[in-house]
Scaffold this motif. Structure first.
Motif, PDB file in Angstrom:
ATOM      1  N   MET A  51     -36.122   1.925 -16.361  1.00  0.00           N
ATOM      2  CA  MET A  51     -36.095   2.996 -15.377  1.00  0.00           C
ATOM      3  C   MET A  51     -34.982   2.778 -14.357  1.00  0.00           C
ATOM      4  O   MET A  51     -34.294   3.720 -13.943  1.00  0.00           O
ATOM      5  N   GLU A  52     -34.756   1.517 -13.959  1.00  0.00           N
ATOM      6  CA  GLU A  52     -33.685   1.216 -13.010  1.00  0.00           C
ATOM      7  C   GLU A  52     -32.324   1.531 -13.612  1.00  0.00           C
ATOM      8  O   GLU A  52     -31.432   2.049 -12.925  1.00  0.00           O
ATOM      9  N   ARG A  53     -32.158   1.229 -14.879  1.00  0.00           N
ATOM     10  CA  ARG A  53     -30.898   1.538 -15.546  1.00  0.00           C
ATOM     11  C   ARG A  53     -30.626   3.044 -15.526  1.00  0.00           C
ATOM     12  O   ARG A  53     -29.498   3.485 -15.284  1.00  0.00           O
ATOM     13  N   LYS A  54     -31.665   3.838 -15.750  1.00  0.00           N
ATOM     14  CA  LYS A  54     -31.506   5.291 -15.738  1.00  0.00           C
ATOM     15  C   LYS A  54     -31.225   5.807 -14.331  1.00  0.00           C
ATOM     16  O   LYS A  54     -30.413   6.723 -14.145  1.00  0.00           O
ATOM     17  N   LEU A  55     -31.872   5.231 -13.335  1.00  0.00           N
ATOM     18  CA  LEU A  55     -31.607   5.626 -11.951  1.00  0.00           C
ATOM     19  C   LEU A  55     -30.163   5.328 -11.565  1.00  0.00           C
ATOM     20  O   LEU A  55     -29.490   6.151 -10.933  1.00  0.00           O
ATOM     21  N   GLU A  56     -29.687   4.146 -11.953  1.00  0.00           N
ATOM     22  CA  GLU A  56     -28.315   3.761 -11.609  1.00  0.00           C
ATOM     23  C   GLU A  56     -27.292   4.634 -12.332  1.00  0.00           C
ATOM     24  O   GLU A  56     -26.226   4.930 -11.793  1.00  0.00           O
ATOM     25  N   ARG A  57     -27.638   5.067 -13.540  1.00  0.00           N
ATOM     26  CA  ARG A  57     -26.704   5.876 -14.316  1.00  0.00           C
ATOM     27  C   ARG A  57     -26.657   7.329 -13.841  1.00  0.00           C
ATOM     28  O   ARG A  57     -25.583   7.933 -13.758  1.00  0.00           O
ATOM     29  N   TYR A  58     -27.833   7.881 -13.518  1.00  0.00           N
ATOM     30  CA  TYR A  58     -27.895   9.315 -13.238  1.00  0.00           C
ATOM     31  C   TYR A  58     -28.158   9.659 -11.767  1.00  0.00           C
ATOM     32  O   TYR A  58     -27.929  10.809 -11.362  1.00  0.00           O
ATOM     33  N   ALA A  59     -28.664   8.720 -10.972  1.00  0.00           N
ATOM     34  CA  ALA A  59     -29.035   9.038  -9.588  1.00  0.00           C
ATOM     35  C   ALA A  59     -28.408   8.062  -8.600  1.00  0.00           C
ATOM     36  O   ALA A  59     -28.998   7.770  -7.558  1.00  0.00           O
ATOM     37  N   SER A  60     -27.203   7.565  -8.910  1.00  0.00           N
ATOM     38  CA  SER A  60     -26.565   6.568  -8.038  1.00  0.00           C
ATOM     39  C   SER A  60     -26.292   7.123  -6.638  1.00  0.00           C
ATOM     40  O   SER A  60     -26.409   6.398  -5.643  1.00  0.00           O
ATOM     41  N   ASP A  61     -25.926   8.413  -6.544  1.00  0.00           N
ATOM     42  CA  ASP A  61     -25.665   9.016  -5.235  1.00  0.00           C
ATOM     43  C   ASP A  61     -26.921   9.019  -4.376  1.00  0.00           C
ATOM     44  O   ASP A  61     -26.859   8.777  -3.163  1.00  0.00           O
ATOM     45  N   ILE A  62     -28.063   9.290  -4.998  1.00  0.00           N
ATOM     46  CA  ILE A  62     -29.333   9.284  -4.254  1.00  0.00           C
ATOM     47  C   ILE A  62     -29.706   7.868  -3.851  1.00  0.00           C
ATOM     48  O   ILE A  62     -30.159   7.630  -2.730  1.00  0.00           O
ATOM     49  N   LEU A  63     -29.512   6.900  -4.741  1.00  0.00           N
ATOM     50  CA  LEU A  63     -29.841   5.509  -4.419  1.00  0.00           C
ATOM     51  C   LEU A  63     -29.042   5.007  -3.232  1.00  0.00           C
ATOM     52  O   LEU A  63     -29.529   4.171  -2.453  1.00  0.00           O
ATOM     53  N   ASP A  64     -27.807   5.494  -3.058  1.00  0.00           N
ATOM     54  CA  ASP A  64     -26.938   5.025  -1.979  1.00  0.00           C
ATOM     55  C   ASP A  64     -27.218   5.703  -0.644  1.00  0.00           C
ATOM     56  O   ASP A  64     -26.653   5.316   0.379  1.00  0.00           O
TER      57      ASP A  64
END
Length: 403
Positions: free
Chosen positions: A115-128
């Motif tokens: 799940m973290e890999r998918k978040l980093e790939r597709y939702a990096s702007d949100i994570l930042d």
């Protein structure tokens, strides 16, 4: 010096001279507007945990006074808790969730890593972003840009999980974002066959040719294992050699969703495919230099000889032609299942072989209870024969890692 004006009157705000302003009254507590020469910015100024904090909220007039006040309430709630105030980005909240989930055994490390890999790939702007700065529109745009329906659900769940560690609500409001149900898509092969009556849907040789055209031997063999076992792509890509017994011809899947291990028989084709990449020296069957240590998402396979309009145009406005997509990761499970029909495999045995967790425990119990009578190894061989007939060849795996 701070001047008091009416924040409810946009005309006053637009005409205000450079300086710091507060509302004339108590309708907008802690809200300030800093008017500069080029732009005006909303700020929240308040005492939180005995300290005065100043937090930037947004730019006027893009953000109205009412919107700024709503944003200020989220900032106050977030910074009012000393523990959550230390969480500056959504990625920090996600890490807190992962630690909590592992400590309380609410999710496996493998599931969280995926799940973290998918978040980093597709939702990096949100994570930042700061958790208070993420809007419903941010999430909607993020999810709509993800091509895979199942991945959209995983990313949406990951964002919600991160916000579960905070004192502020998730930006994903109930009923505001509706996603298609997982599994509603047709396979690429069905779509292609439906659009062209000259293509025999039982002739899988184009799919097999696309697999064999994959240059990287590890990725190539990963596709072979998926097609001939029906096991989920994540489980195949994350396989370790200690899960594989090539002498007994089995693969062990640890910690399924019901918390149990399952040992599955594999056919001769899979055994020979895995033998061709054995001896690489890694614990992983399909090692990679990524964060997880194993292969990431396998890209869609296209057939170079079946040319179709991509739906895109070049700089001259001419349509771009490209090889038709014939196989995606999840499609392999569908094709394995379709091969089970001609092989006359009982539905509960199909679910068992695919590594499925059904809503009823009886399916697993039946497969285990009748395993001797079913001769599951023979069933696997029957499925293999159907697939071999459809790809129209017996695969030869004299492959080298140096390919």
């Amino acid at each position: 010096m701070t001047t008091a004006i009416d924040f409810r009157r946009d005309s006053q705000l637009l005409k205000a001279a450079p300086g710091m302003y507060r509302h004339k009254g108590d309708a907008f507590p802690g809200l300030y507007l800093n008017v500069g020469k080029r732009r005006s910015t909303w700020y929240l100024k308040a005492r939180v945990n005995g300290k005065t904090k100043s937090v930037k909220l947004g730019v006027f007039p893009i953000m109205t006074a009412a919107q700024a006040l709503k944003q200020a309430s989220k900032e106050t709630a977030h910074h009012g808790n000393e523990t959550t105030a230390a969480i500056r980005k959504v990625s920090d909240a996600w890490r807190e969730y992962v630690a909590d989930a592992l400590a309380n055994e609410r999710a496996s490390e493998k599931h969280l890593t995926d799940m973290e890999r998918k978040l980093e790939r597709y939702a990096s702007d949100i994570l930042d972003k700061s958790p208070t700065q993420v809007s419903l529109l941010d999430v909607r745009r993020c999810l709509n840009a993800i091509p895979s329906v199942s991945t959209r659900h995983h990313v949406k769940a990951g964002i919600n999980n991160a916000y579960s560690m905070l004192d502020i609500p998730t930006p994903i409001q109930r009923g505001k974002i509706k996603l298609k149900q997982v599994g509603s898509r047709d396979t690429f092969w069905k779509v292609l066959c439906d659009s062209d009556e000259t293509i025999d849907r039982r002739d899988w040789s184009p799919m097999w040719e696309a697999i064999m055209a994959v240059k990287n031997p590890l990725r190539r063999i990963a596709w072979v294992v998926m097609l001939f076992t029906g096991i989920r792509a994540d489980d195949v890509r994350s396989l370790r050699w200690d899960q594989v017994d090539l002498q007994r011809k089995t693969i062990r899947l640890p910690k399924l969703k019901n918390g149990e291990d399952r040992t599955l028989p594999i056919c001769e084709t899979v055994v020979r495919a895995l033998l061709s990449i054995r001896g690489g020296g890694s614990e992983q069957v399909f090692p990679a230099s990524s964060q997880t240590g194993y292969l990431d998402h396998l890209d869609v396979l296209r057939h170079p000889a079946i040319i179709r309009d991509s739906g895109r145009t070049d700089k001259n406005g001419e349509p771009i032609m490209e090889g038709a997509p014939v196989l995606r990761q999840h499609d392999a499970r569908h094709h394995f299942t379709s091969a089970c029909g001609p092989a006359r495999i009982p539905s509960y045995a199909v679910a068992f072989l695919r590594g499925d967790i059904t809503s009823k425990d009886t399916d697993d119990d039946m497969a285990m209870h009748y395993q001797e009578d079913l001769a599951i190894e023979d069933l696997v061989a029957d499925i293999e024969n159907v697939i071999l007939l459809r790809i129209k060849q017996t695969p030869d795996f004299e492959l080298e890692l140096s390919d």
